[in-house]
Design a protein around this motif. Structure first.
Motif, short mmCIF file in Angstrom:
data_model
loop_
_atom_site.label_atom_id
_atom_site.label_comp_id
_atom_site.label_asym_id
_atom_site.label_seq_id
_atom_site.Cartn_x
_atom_site.Cartn_y
_atom_site.Cartn_z
N ARG A 199 0.84 -1.20 0.00
CA ARG A 199 0.00 0.00 0.00
C ARG A 199 0.88 1.26 0.00
N SER A 202 2.55 1.84 -3.39
CA SER A 202 1.57 2.24 -4.40
C SER A 202 1.37 3.74 -4.43
N VAL A 277 -5.74 -1.04 -4.74
CA VAL A 277 -5.23 -0.51 -3.47
C VAL A 277 -6.26 -0.68 -2.36
N ALA A 281 -5.81 -2.74 1.18
CA ALA A 281 -6.10 -2.12 2.48
C ALA A 281 -7.09 -2.97 3.28
#
Length: 289
Positions: A199, A202, A277, A281
């Motif tokens: 994450r 990204s 993403v 998460a």
């Protein structure tokens, strides 16, 4: 030994293949091209097959003979000739880094972009230290704990290309969702920390990250993972393929294009970036839906 034949590294093969392409484009055979420079054909053949040294000034002479006028081509190939045998930081791990792996690290350091389809593991450029150690230990089978630790250090050191001052490497990675479901019984926090790392990377402007969902439609990535390594200027791209016994390279221009086309289809089948993403998460928080 001063007269020893040079090792045909990927750098030398890329240089040789580029020179061969320009010779063919000029309509010259080996004999004609060599004669124009006062050489013998076997010398030029060895250069094109990555079995001989060539100086930057000789590269320039060849390109001139072939009618090349683009200064970017001259700069790129002369630089490649200069760096063909260059030793990098990874050479300090002599005896641990296999020649094919050393070749790949040198390619990675030269490249300006990499497109990765990762169906089995998180790409090395995005791994945490713990994830690297655990997966290297599982794959290598015969490495000692000290060698595993060193290989993990190397994997993390490679990640410097993502933030290098000379221009961060642009990475577009498509990772199978199945990779994110992997668990480590001995160290259960390993995957959660790895998800956090994904994450975080990204968010870098030079990183594009997508997840291939479990319910994706069939796509070319079903044939296996690969890394498409791209270079600036006139240099041809290279594809890396890996398995248990090492790495191999696809360097033929038409074959490399096949992988480039495949990657475009893989991207189309994967989740959009924002959805990818968001999935990472949710999984980091322990939610799977």
């Amino acid at each position: 030994m001063p007269n020893a034949r040079p090792v045909p590294t990927v750098r030398r093969r890329r240089l040789g293949e580029s020179l061969r392409r320009f010779r063919n484009a000029a309509g010259l055979n080996l004999d004609d091209a060599a004669e124009a420079l006062g050489w013998k054909a076997p010398k030029l053949s060895r250069i094109e097959n990555a079995n001989a040294h060539i100086r930057p000034v000789e590269v320039s002479a060849l390109l001139t003979t072939y009618g090349v006028t683009d200064p970017e081509v001259f700069d790129a190939l002369e630089e490649l000739a200069k760096d063909a045998g260059k030793r990098g930081w990874w050479q300090t791990y002599n005896g641990i880094v296999a020649p094919a792996y050393a070749d790949y690290i040198s390619l990675e350091s030269d490249s300006d972009s990499i497109h990765i389809f990762a169906p089995l593991l998180v790409p090395g450029l995005m791994q945490t230290a713990a994830y690297a150690r655990e997966t290297i230990a599982g794959i290598t089978m015969t490495r000692t704990p000290e060698e595993i630790a060193a290989l993990a250090e190397i994997r993390l050191a490679r990640q410097a290309v993502l933030t290098r001052p000379s221009g961060p490497l642009k990475v577009w990675a498509v990772i199978s969702e199945a990779v994110l479901h992997q668990r480590f019984a001995v160290r259960p926090d390993t995957m959660r920390d790895q998800l956090r790392r994904l994450r975080e990377v990204s968010e870098l402007p030079n990183i594009t990250l997508q997840i291939m969902p479990l319910d994706a439609t069939p796509h070319p990535g079903s044939a296996g993972g690969f890394s498409l390594v791209g270079f600036p200027d006139a240099m041809p791209d290279v594809v890396l393929l890996e398995n248990l016994i090492g790495a191999s390279y696809v360097e033929n221009v038409a074959e490399v294009q096949t992988f480039a086309d495949a990657f475009n289809r893989i991207v189309a089948a994967a989740l959009p970036v924002d959805d990818s993403v968001a999935l990472i998460a949710r999984m980091e928080e322990g939610k799977t839906t």
